[in-house]
Design a protein around this motif. Structure first.
Motif, PDB file in Angstrom:
ATOM      1  N   SER A   1     -26.408   5.008 -15.021  1.00  0.00           N
ATOM      2  CA  SER A   1     -27.794   4.601 -14.834  1.00  0.00           C
ATOM      3  C   SER A   1     -27.875   3.406 -13.884  1.00  0.00           C
ATOM      4  O   SER A   1     -28.709   3.381 -12.984  1.00  0.00           O
ATOM      5  N   SER A   2     -27.012   2.421 -14.061  1.00  0.00           N
ATOM      6  CA  SER A   2     -26.999   1.247 -13.186  1.00  0.00           C
ATOM      7  C   SER A   2     -26.650   1.645 -11.763  1.00  0.00           C
ATOM      8  O   SER A   2     -27.269   1.177 -10.810  1.00  0.00           O
ATOM      9  N   GLU A   3     -25.674   2.517 -11.622  1.00  0.00           N
ATOM     10  CA  GLU A   3     -25.289   2.960 -10.284  1.00  0.00           C
ATOM     11  C   GLU A   3     -26.435   3.711  -9.608  1.00  0.00           C
ATOM     12  O   GLU A   3     -26.690   3.526  -8.416  1.00  0.00           O
ATOM     13  N   ASP A   4     -27.144   4.524 -10.367  1.00  0.00           N
ATOM     14  CA  ASP A   4     -28.316   5.225  -9.826  1.00  0.00           C
ATOM     15  C   ASP A   4     -29.377   4.232  -9.370  1.00  0.00           C
ATOM     16  O   ASP A   4     -29.970   4.393  -8.295  1.00  0.00           O
ATOM     17  N   GLU A   5     -29.613   3.205 -10.182  1.00  0.00           N
ATOM     18  CA  GLU A   5     -30.606   2.188  -9.811  1.00  0.00           C
ATOM     19  C   GLU A   5     -30.187   1.445  -8.544  1.00  0.00           C
ATOM     20  O   GLU A   5     -31.006   1.205  -7.657  1.00  0.00           O
ATOM     21  N   ILE A   6     -28.918   1.100  -8.457  1.00  0.00           N
ATOM     22  CA  ILE A   6     -28.411   0.371  -7.286  1.00  0.00           C
ATOM     23  C   ILE A   6     -28.534   1.235  -6.033  1.00  0.00           C
ATOM     24  O   ILE A   6     -29.002   0.769  -4.990  1.00  0.00           O
ATOM     25  N   ASN A   7     -28.140   2.490  -6.149  1.00  0.00           N
ATOM     26  CA  ASN A   7     -28.259   3.390  -4.998  1.00  0.00           C
ATOM     27  C   ASN A   7     -29.715   3.570  -4.583  1.00  0.00           C
ATOM     28  O   ASN A   7     -30.022   3.644  -3.389  1.00  0.00           O
ATOM     29  N   ALA A   8     -30.614   3.610  -5.556  1.00  0.00           N
ATOM     30  CA  ALA A   8     -32.044   3.719  -5.244  1.00  0.00           C
ATOM     31  C   ALA A   8     -32.547   2.455  -4.541  1.00  0.00           C
ATOM     32  O   ALA A   8     -33.381   2.540  -3.625  1.00  0.00           O
TER      33      ALA A   8
END
Length: 128
Positions: free
Chosen positions: A26-33
């Protein structure tokens, strides 16, 4: 063979590992976004006094993130530790809008994160 005595601790350990993986994903998805938000913003990125197009800013932040993931376990940590200032000079990063407004990159990214989280679908009671 698993006994009742060993089953529960194993189950708890497995559940904790899955939860940790879900948070990391989830954190990685947020960072990529967040990086994509900069990339598609149309803003200029000011790093150490030099202007760079948004695509170069995204490339730079992806590189910093790939090398410094240990410093960014959450989106907030990514903003504070990797995406807000130069690691070497400690000079803050800025974004320059087409209208000429100069914004601290960290502030803009925090606002983007708030908007992303507000727009994210919420799990239903059946999914919890």
């Amino acid at each position: 063979m698993l006994t009742r005595r060993t089953f529960l601790p194993c189950l708890l350990m497995f559940t904790a590992l899955i939860a940790r993986h879900a948070v990391a994903a989830s954190s990685e998805d947020e960072i990529n976004a967040l990086i994509r938000a900069i990339e598609t913003s149309g803003y200029q990125f000011i790093r150490n006094g030099d202007m760079h197009p948004a695509a170069q800013a995204a490339e730079h932040l992806r590189l910093k993130y790939s090398k410094g993931k240990n410093y960014a376990p959450t989106a907030e940590a990514f903003i504070e530790n990797l995406a807000s200032q130069s690691s070497i000079s400690k000079t803050p990063y800025y974004l320059l809008t087409p209208e000429g407004e100069k914004i601290l990159c960290a502030n803009w990214l925090h606002q983007q994160l708030i908007q992303q989280r507000a727009a994210a679908p919420r799990p239903t009671a059946a999914e919890k």
